[in-house]
Design an enzyme around this catalytic site. Structure first.
Site, mmCIF file in Angstrom:
data_model
loop_
_atom_site.group_PDB
_atom_site.id
_atom_site.type_symbol
_atom_site.label_atom_id
_atom_site.label_comp_id
_atom_site.label_asym_id
_atom_site.label_seq_id
_atom_site.Cartn_x
_atom_site.Cartn_y
_atom_site.Cartn_z
ATOM 1 C CD GLN A 11 -57.082 -68.843 17.623
ATOM 2 O OE1 GLN A 11 -56.553 -69.837 18.083
ATOM 3 N NE2 GLN A 11 -58.391 -68.658 17.668
ATOM 4 C CB SER A 92 -50.609 -67.597 20.965
ATOM 5 O OG SER A 92 -51.348 -68.750 21.285
ATOM 6 C CG LEU A 93 -51.460 -69.531 14.953
ATOM 7 C CD1 LEU A 93 -51.568 -71.018 14.755
ATOM 8 C CD2 LEU A 93 -52.467 -68.757 14.139
ATOM 9 N NE ARG A 117 -51.373 -74.373 19.210
ATOM 10 C CZ ARG A 117 -51.675 -73.094 19.392
ATOM 11 N NH1 ARG A 117 -52.397 -72.444 18.474
ATOM 12 N NH2 ARG A 117 -51.270 -72.452 20.478
ATOM 13 C CG HIS A 201 -52.034 -69.614 26.135
ATOM 14 N ND1 HIS A 201 -50.933 -70.291 25.647
ATOM 15 C CD2 HIS A 201 -52.577 -68.952 25.079
ATOM 16 C CE1 HIS A 201 -50.817 -70.029 24.344
ATOM 17 N NE2 HIS A 201 -51.790 -69.240 23.987
ATOM 18 C CD GLN A 250 -47.761 -71.557 21.957
ATOM 19 O OE1 GLN A 250 -48.666 -72.229 21.472
ATOM 20 N NE2 GLN A 250 -47.032 -70.713 21.242
#
Length: 401
Positions: A11, A92-93, A117, A201, A250
């Site tokens: 993102q 991340s993603l 998610r 996170h 994560q």
């Protein structure tokens, strides 16, 4: 063996118009946009091409959009270039994009999963108690110490992303984040709040992680075709740990991106290609290491550079030459820590002579070392440094070139 790693952004890389040039030029892009839209029951192509930035940035929209464009870029890369990667890594993603491209998850399943998610993450902080902020100009140890001093059980805060040297993201309770910023500003840091709908996170995502694990458990995960770097461990997935464990951790643990990139260097990667709509990870790479040549495939015109084999080879040779120059100084001038003088002399003296001849060649006007000569000299440097038992943290870097 391939020395290329493929990187997938997370993102923050979304832009209006993302994927349009691929859609105009490649049938696979049309197919994947259609499949993604069908999986989540709304027109994802229209959102990406014509939607507002506000709608595209909403986490439940951004996640399937980013994954779709990254997978399209990967399919175009394999169709037009076809060099199989040594590693896949996603920020991340982006780790989900890596899983799809490694064959662990089907594209359709991954789209549904990241959409869910995004919804869970969006709803994780309904009262907007949490936030995230980017901070630069501070050492990690210092920032972590301040986070530990400020953070409490009721108002947790932590370093959420280690993106590059002195470039981080903090996440947690708004009051704690404000206090961390106040304390770090006295040290000359720069900061900016990130427009997100939750403290990702961080420990504040624990409930969301528990909810998301229920979703993760509904899917089957195949064996990966390529090694995938975990955000949580900054190393390749291990066979004795499940994909669900990695993805669940994560949610609450930091993205160790700079460490992940150094892992690639230490394991032989000399080129990376970012597959997505912007150049965020390429920009970070230049701040993490000079040992890797970064490229981007965000639009079809990028293929011109990526298919120029000679130009890419020249860039890799430039890196090797710089590394050789540094390592020759280390090998020839560093102190010897090896107490076995007899074996040391037998091993190193011939290598010294070899390296000195290379030095003479380098200093000759107009003489350019070839790729094989550079590789041989790097190996000699490596052997000398090992023989001297030099306590050098970066010795693994020699093997990477």
């Amino acid at each position: 063996m391939s020395n290329v790693a493929l990187l997938f952004p997370g993102q923050g890389s979304q832009i209006v118009g993302m994927g349009r040039d691929f859609w105009n030029n490649f049938d696979v892009a049309k197919k994947l946009f259609e499949e993604a839209s069908d999986a989540i029951s709304f027109d994802l192509r229209k959102l990406c091409f014509e939607g507002s930035m506000a709608d595209l940035t909403m986490t439940m929209n951004a996640q399937p959009a980013l994954l779709t464009v990254s997978v399209i870029a990967y399919q175009v890369y394999m169709q037009e270039i076809g060099m199989e990667p040594a590693y896949l890594a996603g920020h991340s993603l982006g780790e989900y994009s890596a899983l799809v491209c490694a064959g662990v998850l089907s594209f359709r399943e991954a789209i549904k999963l990241v959409r869910q998610r995004g919804i869970i993450m969006h709803n994780a902080d309904p009262d907007q108690k949490g936030t995230m902020a980017a901070i630069s100009g501070i050492h990690l140890d210092t920032l972590q110490n301040i986070c530990e001093q400020v953070s409490t059980i009721e108002r947790p805060a932590c370093v959420a992303c280690m993106n590059a040297d002195q470039q981080f993201v903090i996440s947690g309770h708004r009051h704690s984040i404000q206090e961390i910023i106040k304390r770090t500003e006295t040290l000359g840091t720069k900061h900016s709040y990130i427009n997100v709908s939750g403290p990702y996170h961080s420990p504040m995502m624990q409930t969301a992680a528990e909810q998301f694990k229920v979703e993760l458990d509904q899917y089957q995960y195949a064996h990966a075709n390529y090694p995938i770097i975990s955000n949580v461990t900054a190393a390749a997935y291990e066979s004795d740990r499940s994909v669900v464990d990695y993805l669940n951790m994560q949610m609450t643990m930091p993205v160790r991106w700079s460490e992940s990139m150094r892992y690639l260097v230490a394991n032989g990667v000399s080129e990376v290609i970012e597959l997505g709509s912007k150049h965020v990870l390429v920009s970070l790479m230049s701040k993490i290491t000079k040992r890797i040549v970064p490229y981007s495939l965000s639009q079809p015109s990028d293929l011109l550079m990526l298919t120029n084999i000679q130009e890419r080879k020249n860039k890799r040779l430039t890196i090797r030459k710089k590394l050789l120059s540094e390592l020759m100084v280390t090998a020839l001038t560093s102190r010897n820590y090896n107490q076995d003088s007899i074996s040391y002399a037998k091993m190193v003296e011939p290598l010294f002579h070899h390296l000195q001849r290379v030095q003479e060649q380098i200093h000759k006007n107009g003489y350019e070392l070839g790729e094989e000569e550079i590789n041989d000299a790097l190996q000699v440097c490596h052997s000398i440094i090992i023989a001297k038992k030099i306590p050098l943290d970066g010795t693994a870097l020699i093997d990477a070139i």
